[in-house]
Design a protein around this motif. Structure first.
Motif, PDB file in Angstrom:
ATOM      1  N   LEU A   1      12.658  -0.990   7.222  1.00  0.00           N
ATOM      2  CA  LEU A   1      12.678  -1.634   5.903  1.00  0.00           C
ATOM      3  C   LEU A   1      11.919  -2.955   5.925  1.00  0.00           C
ATOM      4  N   ILE A   2      12.105  -3.734   6.988  1.00  0.00           N
ATOM      5  CA  ILE A   2      11.404  -5.012   7.109  1.00  0.00           C
ATOM      6  C   ILE A   2       9.892  -4.801   7.097  1.00  0.00           C
ATOM      7  N   VAL A   3       9.430  -3.797   7.827  1.00  0.00           N
ATOM      8  CA  VAL A   3       7.994  -3.517   7.912  1.00  0.00           C
ATOM      9  C   VAL A   3       7.489  -2.920   6.598  1.00  0.00           C
ATOM     10  N   ASP A   4       8.198  -1.947   6.051  1.00  0.00           N
ATOM     11  CA  ASP A   4       7.765  -1.302   4.811  1.00  0.00           C
ATOM     12  C   ASP A   4       7.708  -2.281   3.645  1.00  0.00           C
ATOM     13  N   SER A   5       8.602  -3.273   3.666  1.00  0.00           N
ATOM     14  CA  SER A   5       8.636  -4.263   2.584  1.00  0.00           C
ATOM     15  C   SER A   5       7.646  -5.399   2.814  1.00  0.00           C
ATOM     16  N   ALA A   6       6.898  -5.321   3.908  1.00  0.00           N
ATOM     17  CA  ALA A   6       5.887  -6.329   4.259  1.00  0.00           C
ATOM     18  C   ALA A   6       6.501  -7.712   4.443  1.00  0.00           C
TER      19      ALA A   6
ATOM     20  N   ARG B   1       2.483   2.450  16.477  1.00  0.00           N
ATOM     21  CA  ARG B   1       1.991   3.413  15.486  1.00  0.00           C
ATOM     22  C   ARG B   1       1.664   2.739  14.169  1.00  0.00           C
ATOM     23  N   ASN B   2       0.814   3.442  13.419  1.00  0.00           N
ATOM     24  CA  ASN B   2       0.476   3.001  12.065  1.00  0.00           C
ATOM     25  C   ASN B   2       0.102   1.536  12.036  1.00  0.00           C
ATOM     26  N   ALA B   3      -0.858   1.171  12.863  1.00  0.00           N
ATOM     27  CA  ALA B   3      -1.318  -0.213  12.876  1.00  0.00           C
ATOM     28  C   ALA B   3      -1.835  -0.602  11.504  1.00  0.00           C
ATOM     29  N   GLU B   4      -1.635  -1.854  11.148  1.00  0.00           N
ATOM     30  CA  GLU B   4      -2.037  -2.311   9.824  1.00  0.00           C
ATOM     31  C   GLU B   4      -3.555  -2.167   9.627  1.00  0.00           C
ATOM     32  N   VAL B   5      -3.930  -1.594   8.514  1.00  0.00           N
ATOM     33  CA  VAL B   5      -5.340  -1.431   8.177  1.00  0.00           C
ATOM     34  C   VAL B   5      -5.662  -2.377   7.022  1.00  0.00           C
ATOM     35  N   ILE B   6      -6.613  -3.254   7.256  1.00  0.00           N
ATOM     36  CA  ILE B   6      -7.016  -4.195   6.226  1.00  0.00           C
ATOM     37  C   ILE B   6      -8.021  -3.522   5.306  1.00  0.00           C
ATOM     38  N   GLY B   7      -7.724  -3.484   4.010  1.00  0.00           N
ATOM     39  CA  GLY B   7      -8.612  -2.820   3.058  1.00  0.00           C
ATOM     40  C   GLY B   7      -9.923  -3.576   2.877  1.00  0.00           C
TER      41      GLY B   7
END
Length: 398
Positions: free
Chosen positions: A330-335, A367-373
């Motif tokens: 939740l902490i990660v998903d909520s940024a 996993r699922n490393a942050e991808v900067i748009g």
């Protein structure tokens, strides 16, 4: 005057050494190429490692440097574990270090997420565990079943119940079958933490271990270290009596016992999800069978080889705790925090330690490393001429 890194916490070095199962100061000294007396001084607080030595310790003990600068997540209550004469000291120390880490992880996570409210009534009402009779323990177990709306039948799974009533639960491989579970109230006594073993585990054994540790949390919340050492045998017996009464209520389970045979108890195991061995003990405790009958059943039980594994042990999957894993997700998903933030700012142990203790899948942090748009500019400037150029879209192939 103590020299070295300011703020170094000696207890953290002792804890890290235990967590890595490094039994002696000499073994650690050999690992990092220093004199054993140097490690002794670090651990007793008479000196502290300098910056280079601290980096060596962090590298070999697989923690961040900051690990040694934070206070130990210690409790002012004793740790309840079933001490065995044959259990290695390094295994006991390892289990204790993992409990401290579980408490540290939950303390960090609780800064961001509201855990379930603790719903563990004061069943002793100021009385001491020394005043408890067996009938009192039976009644407490029955009252708590009512309070938590468990009903009078089988408790299908202890794990979600523990977390629902506010316990923080971790489960790890202890590396030995001689260690089962561990229970301790957090600093200040505001929330119980339970650490369960996954070694040679079956669902019925997990049920009993979980109920046993819950018994400690309920009956022995205010027990002192001195009382635990002095009365360990009785304290353990009370916790087991509570677990048996909670999982096999006298008002219902006992009336389903048609005959005290292994075949009958095996049939009851399928419904009540409690081991045959625990049922024999329960029938003996309730005086449904005499002591000599219980002895005969135990001998037949052993002769069948059930001490290694009982029939039906693998009929049910072993559930894992979910509260800490869901909270971190939740902490990660909520940024609120990224995974890299959690590892570099909040936690000081390695990712694998956190994943193990919180029942996160292995490799979760990687996993699922942050991808900067990113997107291309509509125009770019030629670095040699300074003139603007337009980016033409590349035609797709037909």
């Amino acid at each position: 005057m103590r020299v070295g890194t300011p703020g170094f916490v000696p207890e953290r070095l002792i804890e890290a050494r235990a967590a890595r199962r490094i039994l002696s100061k000499k073994a650690l000294a050999t690992l990092i190429s220093v004199n054993p007396s140097t490690v002794t001084r670090w651990e007793d607080g008479t000196s502290a490692p300098d910056a280079d030595a601290l980096a060596e310790l962090a590298a070999h003990l697989h923690v961040r440097r900051e690990f040694f600068l934070r206070p130990v997540a210690n409790s002012d209550r004793p740790l309840f574990y079933r001490t065995l004469a044959s259990t290695l000291v390094k295994d006991l120390n390892y289990q204790e270090s993992q409990m401290h880490w579980l408490q540290e992880i939950s303390s960090i996570v609780e800064h961001y997420v509201d855990f379930p409210e603790v719903d563990i009534p004061d069943v002793l009402h100021g009385a001491s565990y020394k005043q408890l009779r067996d009938e009192d323990i039976e009644q407490i177990a029955s009252d708590l079943r009512t309070h938590w709306s468990v009903g009078d039948g089988p408790c299908i799974d202890m794990m979600p119940l523990l977390e629902r009533v506010g316990c923080i639960v971790g489960s790890i491989e202890m590396g030995t079958s001689k260690l089962d579970g561990l229970c301790s109230w957090a600093q200040g006594g505001n929330r119980p933490h339970i650490l369960l073993s996954t070694d040679k585990m079956s669902f019925p054994r997990r049920q009993m271990d979980a109920a046993h540790e819950l018994g400690h949390a309920i009956l022995h919340r205010h027990v002192s270290e001195e009382e635990l050492k002095k009365d360990l045998k009785e304290i353990e017996r009370q916790a087991f009596r509570f677990a048996s009464a909670f999982l096999m209520p006298a008002t219902t389970y006992s009336y389903e016992v048609k005959s005290a045979s292994l075949a009958s108890l095996l049939s009851l195991k399928e419904r009540w999800r409690v081991s045959v061995k625990a049922q024999i003990r329960r029938l003996s405790d309730l005086d449904i069978i005499p002591a000599d009958h219980a002895t005969s059943l135990y001998k037949l039980y052993s002769a069948k080889g059930w001490s290694r594994e009982e029939p039906l042990d693998k009929n049910w999957p072993i559930s894992e705790p979910t509260v800490l894993a869901n909270a971190l997700q939740l902490i990660v998903d909520s940024a609120v925090r990224s995974k890299s933030d959690l590892l570099s700012v909040e936690f000081t142990m390695k990712a694998g330690d956190i994943e193990n203790l919180t029942a996160l899948p292995p490799g979760w942090f990687s996993r699922n490393a942050e991808v900067i748009g990113l997107k291309l500019r509509e125009t770019v400037t030629d670095r040699t001429t300074g003139e603007a150029s337009t980016i033409l879209p590349f035609p797709s192939r037909k």
